[in-house]
Scaffold this motif. Structure first.
Motif, PDB file in Angstrom:
ATOM      1  N   GLY A 137     -12.246 -11.412  22.609  1.00 47.30           N
ATOM      2  CA  GLY A 137     -12.307 -11.962  21.407  1.00 47.30           C
ATOM      3  C   GLY A 137     -11.438 -11.390  20.236  1.00 47.30           C
ATOM      4  N   TRP A 138     -11.378 -12.129  19.096  1.00 45.21           N
ATOM      5  CA  TRP A 138     -10.595 -11.828  18.055  1.00 45.21           C
ATOM      6  C   TRP A 138     -11.001 -10.374  17.376  1.00 45.21           C
ATOM      7  CZ3 TRP A 138      -6.265 -12.772  15.785  1.00 45.21           C
ATOM      8  CH2 TRP A 138      -5.963 -12.342  14.588  1.00 45.21           C
ATOM      9  N   ASP A 139     -12.147 -10.128  17.213  1.00 45.31           N
ATOM     10  CA  ASP A 139     -12.640  -8.750  16.638  1.00 45.31           C
ATOM     11  C   ASP A 139     -12.122  -7.770  17.459  1.00 45.31           C
ATOM     12  OD1 ASP A 139     -13.672  -9.604  14.401  1.00 45.31           O
ATOM     13  OD2 ASP A 139     -15.620  -9.850  15.059  1.00 45.31           O
ATOM     14  N   MET A 140     -12.227  -7.638  18.930  1.00 42.76           N
ATOM     15  CA  MET A 140     -11.703  -6.795  19.660  1.00 42.76           C
ATOM     16  C   MET A 140     -10.233  -6.628  19.804  1.00 42.76           C
ATOM     17  SD  MET A 140     -13.365  -4.835  21.691  1.00 42.76           S
ATOM     18  CE  MET A 140     -12.561  -3.724  22.676  1.00 42.76           C
ATOM     19  N   LEU A 141      -9.613  -7.528  19.593  1.00 47.80           N
ATOM     20  CA  LEU A 141      -8.054  -7.681  19.511  1.00 47.80           C
ATOM     21  C   LEU A 141      -7.811  -6.999  18.172  1.00 47.80           C
ATOM     22  CD1 LEU A 141      -5.316  -8.819  20.458  1.00 47.80           C
ATOM     23  CD2 LEU A 141      -5.948 -10.591  18.981  1.00 47.80           C
ATOM     24  N   LYS A 142      -8.370  -7.446  16.924  1.00 51.56           N
ATOM     25  CA  LYS A 142      -8.175  -6.569  15.968  1.00 51.56           C
ATOM     26  C   LYS A 142      -8.266  -4.801  15.876  1.00 51.56           C
ATOM     27  CE  LYS A 142     -10.229  -8.702  12.569  1.00 51.56           C
ATOM     28  NZ  LYS A 142     -10.413  -9.458  11.297  1.00 51.56           N
ATOM     29  N   SER A 143      -9.245  -4.695  16.498  1.00 53.17           N
ATOM     30  CA  SER A 143      -9.569  -3.390  16.806  1.00 53.17           C
ATOM     31  C   SER A 143      -8.363  -2.675  17.605  1.00 53.17           C
ATOM     32  CB  SER A 143     -10.999  -2.783  17.073  1.00 53.17           C
ATOM     33  OG  SER A 143     -11.167  -3.193  18.471  1.00 53.17           O
ATOM     34  N   ARG A 144      -7.949  -3.316  18.607  1.00 51.54           N
ATOM     35  CA  ARG A 144      -7.156  -2.614  19.318  1.00 51.54           C
ATOM     36  C   ARG A 144      -5.851  -2.604  18.643  1.00 51.54           C
ATOM     37  NH1 ARG A 144      -7.003  -3.777  24.829  1.00 51.54           N
ATOM     38  NH2 ARG A 144      -9.226  -3.380  25.653  1.00 51.54           N
ATOM     39  N   LEU A 145      -5.341  -3.752  18.027  1.00 48.25           N
ATOM     40  CA  LEU A 145      -4.254  -3.533  17.071  1.00 48.25           C
ATOM     41  C   LEU A 145      -4.031  -2.752  16.217  1.00 48.25           C
ATOM     42  CD1 LEU A 145      -3.582  -7.578  16.985  1.00 48.25           C
ATOM     43  CD2 LEU A 145      -2.258  -5.648  18.192  1.00 48.25           C
ATOM     44  N   VAL A 146      -5.099  -2.039  15.633  1.00 50.62           N
ATOM     45  CA  VAL A 146      -5.254  -0.846  14.796  1.00 50.62           C
ATOM     46  C   VAL A 146      -4.724   0.192  15.563  1.00 50.62           C
ATOM     47  CG1 VAL A 146      -6.918   0.583  13.366  1.00 50.62           C
ATOM     48  CG2 VAL A 146      -7.124  -1.775  13.479  1.00 50.62           C
ATOM     49  N   GLU A 147      -5.248   0.452  16.808  1.00 50.52           N
ATOM     50  CA  GLU A 147      -4.525   1.576  17.681  1.00 50.52           C
ATOM     51  C   GLU A 147      -3.058   1.383  17.777  1.00 50.52           C
ATOM     52  OE1 GLU A 147      -6.766   2.428  21.463  1.00 50.52           O
ATOM     53  OE2 GLU A 147      -8.403   1.105  20.350  1.00 50.52           O
ATOM     54  N   VAL A 148      -2.470   0.116  18.058  1.00 48.53           N
ATOM     55  CA  VAL A 148      -1.340  -0.229  18.166  1.00 48.53           C
ATOM     56  C   VAL A 148      -0.516   0.393  16.856  1.00 48.53           C
ATOM     57  CG1 VAL A 148       0.364  -1.939  18.373  1.00 48.53           C
ATOM     58  CG2 VAL A 148      -1.434  -2.120  19.861  1.00 48.53           C
ATOM     59  N   ALA A 149      -1.103   0.067  15.764  1.00 45.89           N
ATOM     60  CA  ALA A 149      -0.325   0.421  14.512  1.00 45.89           C
ATOM     61  C   ALA A 149      -0.535   1.905  14.334  1.00 45.89           C
ATOM     62  CB  ALA A 149      -1.157  -0.146  13.221  1.00 45.89           C
ATOM     63  N   ALA A 150      -1.401   2.712  14.884  1.00 50.64           N
ATOM     64  CA  ALA A 150      -1.366   4.160  14.791  1.00 50.64           C
ATOM     65  C   ALA A 150      -0.418   4.693  15.741  1.00 50.64           C
ATOM     66  CB  ALA A 150      -2.675   4.756  15.040  1.00 50.64           C
ATOM     67  N   HIS A 151      -0.198   4.066  17.114  1.00 48.97           N
ATOM     68  CA  HIS A 151       0.795   4.740  18.078  1.00 48.97           C
ATOM     69  C   HIS A 151       1.605   3.431  18.587  1.00 48.97           C
ATOM     70  CE1 HIS A 151      -1.921   8.218  18.023  1.00 48.97           C
ATOM     71  NE2 HIS A 151      -2.864   7.474  18.116  1.00 48.97           N
ATOM     72  N   PRO A 152       2.536   2.961  18.064  1.00 48.94           N
ATOM     73  CA  PRO A 152       3.209   1.787  18.570  1.00 48.94           C
ATOM     74  C   PRO A 152       3.995   2.415  19.837  1.00 48.94           C
ATOM     75  CG  PRO A 152       3.975   2.299  16.216  1.00 48.94           C
ATOM     76  CD  PRO A 152       3.000   3.438  16.676  1.00 48.94           C
ATOM     77  N   ALA A 153       4.329   3.474  19.958  1.00 51.31           N
ATOM     78  CA  ALA A 153       4.951   4.105  21.297  1.00 51.31           C
ATOM     79  C   ALA A 153       4.085   3.875  22.205  1.00 51.31           C
ATOM     80  CB  ALA A 153       5.547   5.529  21.038  1.00 51.31           C
ATOM     81  N   ALA A 154       2.856   4.230  22.146  1.00 56.19           N
ATOM     82  CA  ALA A 154       1.857   4.340  23.280  1.00 56.19           C
ATOM     83  C   ALA A 154       1.746   2.804  23.766  1.00 56.19           C
ATOM     84  CB  ALA A 154       0.461   4.523  22.722  1.00 56.19           C
ATOM     85  N   ALA A 155       1.986   1.816  22.795  1.00 53.29           N
ATOM     86  CA  ALA A 155       1.780   0.384  23.582  1.00 53.29           C
ATOM     87  C   ALA A 155       3.288  -0.145  24.147  1.00 53.29           C
ATOM     88  CB  ALA A 155       1.574  -0.770  22.445  1.00 53.29           C
TER      89      ALA A 155
END
Lengths: 666, 71
Positions: A207-225
């Motif tokens: 769902g959307w909320d889960m997606l948002k919380s994951r994308l916060v992680e992406v913002a913190a470590h773009p290289a990890a994604a």
């Protein structure tokens, strides 16, 4: 990427689609009598059809592939291309510009320019446009053939020729009507083919909320994604999930590297209005409508699906980044594919490294040396994975296939254009898989057909009839329209090979598109709304605007790019050995450079046109400009329509919806 | 123009929808394949959606033929 295996059902769906689009062409053949039937549809098509075709013709231009790629790279801010870029421009076209295009009885955009200004402006616009359409369809067909090759293992040449032949068949039989009708079918094919994917991936991620919380992680470590071209950078938590707040925080706070001004003025105003309001490829669809009301409603109808399209094309990219950051079920963004020539260099190097017993970074060094500096930089191999391959190979020799697939996995550079396909592969079982692939094929074909139909009209009416063979019979022009359709497709194929053989060609072509498009809207704006604009002013202004964009590009550069084709090459001409530009000429990203270029080119064209117009004498009287310039045209009567259906009212409603979208994703 | 585009769109999506439903029913026991679509038989579900969409288009075309638009 391992080729996907297709089941019989997938082939059946592909074939059914092909049969229907060709069938439409043949069914329309008997209505094609005059050159106008073939090239301009005799202005007889229902509104909802032109509306959806208006949207689908633009869809082809790598939209599915490119927008998913940007969704992964930049997150929700990619939607600016829709909510800031497309919608306001489409409304403007419907409310203000369509009355002049349709009312002037011009058959093409360059023809309007001839009526408003003179032959010079028309020739400039029609020649640059004709060249651009051929290259655009070539680029898109090259991408399609490459995709089919990588994805399904089909031979490149066969894919290219067969897909082009299908487009040729239905365009040749049914002309513009056929292209427009099949575009509508293709539109539904794309939407219905990709909707299940959007649903499945959202369900998978939770769902959307889960997606948002994951994308916060992406913002913190773009290289990890796997977004390793962002280097070790980190972004504020909202960088992928909000459209405006990262922009307002400045270029360093968002992955696009763009500030709000170039976004709003460069993309939202200059580039989008230049594309949606002045590009014959899309305007042609509205000009084929059956009457003025229908023509003005065409872009408004198209705006509705356009506004919702990010859910279909951008969301998958965002989900891909979110899946990749936690490696959910082993997902990663697809690595840049290795081809046979690269394997030829790598395999012996791995064998040698194994024999020499290289360990750790020494193994990577050995392979990189074999690749050469450029390729090593392109693929960014992962040191740990290469060392593991060499170590395992030493223990027990790996088979060639397993070596190849592990080497592919060791590639660190991401192939953003492969994002959407990696999701199709992950979520679609046979059946839906065939449907999604057909949707993809449909998007490329509608793009090619759009370009070819725009090209044949411009060639026949604006170049051939205007300059080469005027005063021939209509049968002659109808024949020419068909002949040039074949020629256009053959030229596109040549361009596809050019682009596939010489990768710089693509960069150069896209640059030139930018140079030509950026100033265009200034000419139309002044021409339509200021009767004092003279032909000489418009012609020299347009040339000057184009020259400004070329000069701007030659002098500026984007951070991280070497001086050269991507920008700043004039400096290397003037000072040999220069490697860096003054800070004020370096933009934070390619996109920022591009948007600023548009801002400068537009301003230069506007100023030049205005100044030269004031200095030169008008050559057209008020009477001649009636129906071509806003202040000299009687107001359109809109009686017999309820007020709610008036273009201005519908347009305002659309803009309000658009503002709401922007606020929701602020 | 003489051809109502709703006919080919309606026929094509009805056909593809039907094919998907049949294929979905025939492969319903293939748990491995449908693990990709998160356990749901997406072929049957989406096949029905396509059938309905195609039928809607055909219905529109039939109604359109009875009441030709005044132009």
């Amino acid at each position: 990427m391992q080729p996907i295996h297709l089941a019989w059902i997938d082939y059946t769906i592909l074939i059914a689609y092909t049969v229907f689009v060709i069938g439409i062409g043949f069914a329309l053949k008997r209505y094609m009598k005059t050159s106008s039937d073939f090239l301009t549809s005799g202005r007889s098509i229902p509104t909802w059809v032109t509306g959806l075709a208006f949207m689908a013709a633009n869809l082809g231009a790598l939209e599915l592939v490119g927008m998913a790629a940007s969704g992964a790279k930049y997150g929700i801010a990619t939607a600016h291309f829709y909510w800031v870029g497309a919608i306001p421009a489409m409304v403007f076209l419907a409310v203000f510009m369509m009355p002049f295009y349709y009312g002037s009885k011009a058959r093409s955009v360059p023809e309007y320019l001839k009526m408003r200004f003179d032959e010079r402006v028309r020739a400039l616009n029609s020649i640059s446009f004709a060249v651009m359409t051929v290259f655009a369809s070539g680029i898109s067909m090259n991408a399609l053939a490459k995709l089919l090759h990588q994805l399904l293992g089909w031979p490149y040449d066969a894919s290219l020729w067969i897909c082009s032949a299908i487009v040729l068949l239905y365009v040749l039989k049914g002309g513009l009507t056929s292209a427009i009708y099949t575009e509508v079918l293709q539109f539904f094919m794309i939407v219905l083919g990709f909707a299940p994917l959007a649903y499945l991936e959202m369900k998978d991620i939770g769902g959307w909320d889960m997606l948002k919380s994951r994308l916060v992680e992406v913002a913190a470590h773009p290289a990890a994604a796997g977004l390793i071209d962002k280097g070790g950078k980190t972004y504020p938590p909202d960088a992928w999930t909000h459209a405006w707040s990262p922009l307002l925080a400045g270029p360093a706070a968002n992955p696009m590297g763009v500030g709000w001004f170039p976004m709003v003025f460069g993309l939202g105003f200059v580039l989008s209005f230049g594309y949606w309001c002045c590009n014959f490829l899309v305007v042609q669809r509205a000009m084929a409508a059956k009457n003025m009301t229908a023509a003005r409603r065409t872009p408004l109808i198209a705006a509705v699906p356009k506004m919702l399209f990010p859910a279909l094309v951008i969301l998958p990219g965002m989900v891909a980044a979110a899946l990749a950051v936690t490696h959910q079920d082993g997902y990663r963004l697809p690595p840049k594919p290795l081809d046979a020539a690269i394997y030829q260099k790598m395999l012996p190097a791995v064998a040698q490294a194994t024999a020499d017993g290289k360990e750790g970074d020494a193994a990577l060094q050995a392979v990189n040396t074999a690749l050469g500096e450029d390729d090593a930089k392109t693929y960014k191999l992962n040191a740990g994975k290469i060392a593991a391959i060499v170590a395992d190979n030493k223990k027990a020799p790996l088979s060639e296939d397993s070596l190849k697939s592990r080497l592919q996995d060791a590639v660190g550079e991401t192939d953003y254009d492969g994002v959407i396909l990696s999701l199709v592969k992950r979520y679609c079982p046979s059946g839906i898989l065939g449907l999604a692939l057909t949707g993809l094929l449909a998007s490329f074909m509608s793009g090619m057909a759009g370009n070819v139909t725009a090209f044949n009209t411009i060639w026949t009416y604006d170049l051939y009839q205007a300059y080469i063979a005027p005063n021939k019979s209509d049968e002659h022009y109808a024949w020419m329209g068909r002949a040039v359709t074949i020629a256009g497709i053959l030229l596109s194929i040549v361009c596809a090979y050019l682009v596939s053989q010489w990768s710089n060609a693509m960069d150069i072509i896209q640059l030139v598109f930018g140079f030509v498009n950026a100033p265009l809207f200034a000419t139309f704006l002044l021409g339509m709304f200021w009767k004092r604009t003279t032909s000489t002013g418009a012609f020299l202004g347009l040339l000057g605007g184009t020259a400004t964009s070329a000069l701007f590009h030659a002098l500026s550069n984007a951070a991280g790019n070497n001086l050269g084709i991507k920008g700043g090459y004039l400096w290397t001409f003037m000072h040999k050995g220069i490697t860096d530009l003054p800070q004020c000429l370096i933009f934070p990203s390619d996109m920022a450079q591009n948007f600023w270029l548009a801002v400068f080119a537009f301003t230069a064209c506007l100023a030049l046109t205005a100044v030269i117009s004031l200095a030169t004498r008008r050559t057209k009287s008020d009477e001649e400009l009636k129906g071509l310039v806003y202040s000299l045209t009687p107001k359109l009567k809109e009686e017999g329509q309820s007020w709610i259906l008036k273009p201005a009212v519908l347009g305002t409603l659309l803009l309000i919806c658009c503002v709401i979208m922007n606020i929701i994703f602020w | 123009m003489g051809l109502d585009i709703r006919w080919p769109i309606g026929f094509m999506f009805s056909l593809v929808g039907l094919l998907l439903v049949i294929y979905g029913a025939a492969t319903n026991s293939d748990v491995e394949m449908y693990r990709r679509s998160l356990g749901a038989n997406i072929n049957i579900i989406w096949g029905i959606v396509l059938l309905l969409f195609g039928a809607g288009m055909l219905l529109g075309a039939v109604l359109g033929r009875k009441n030709p638009p005044k132009s």
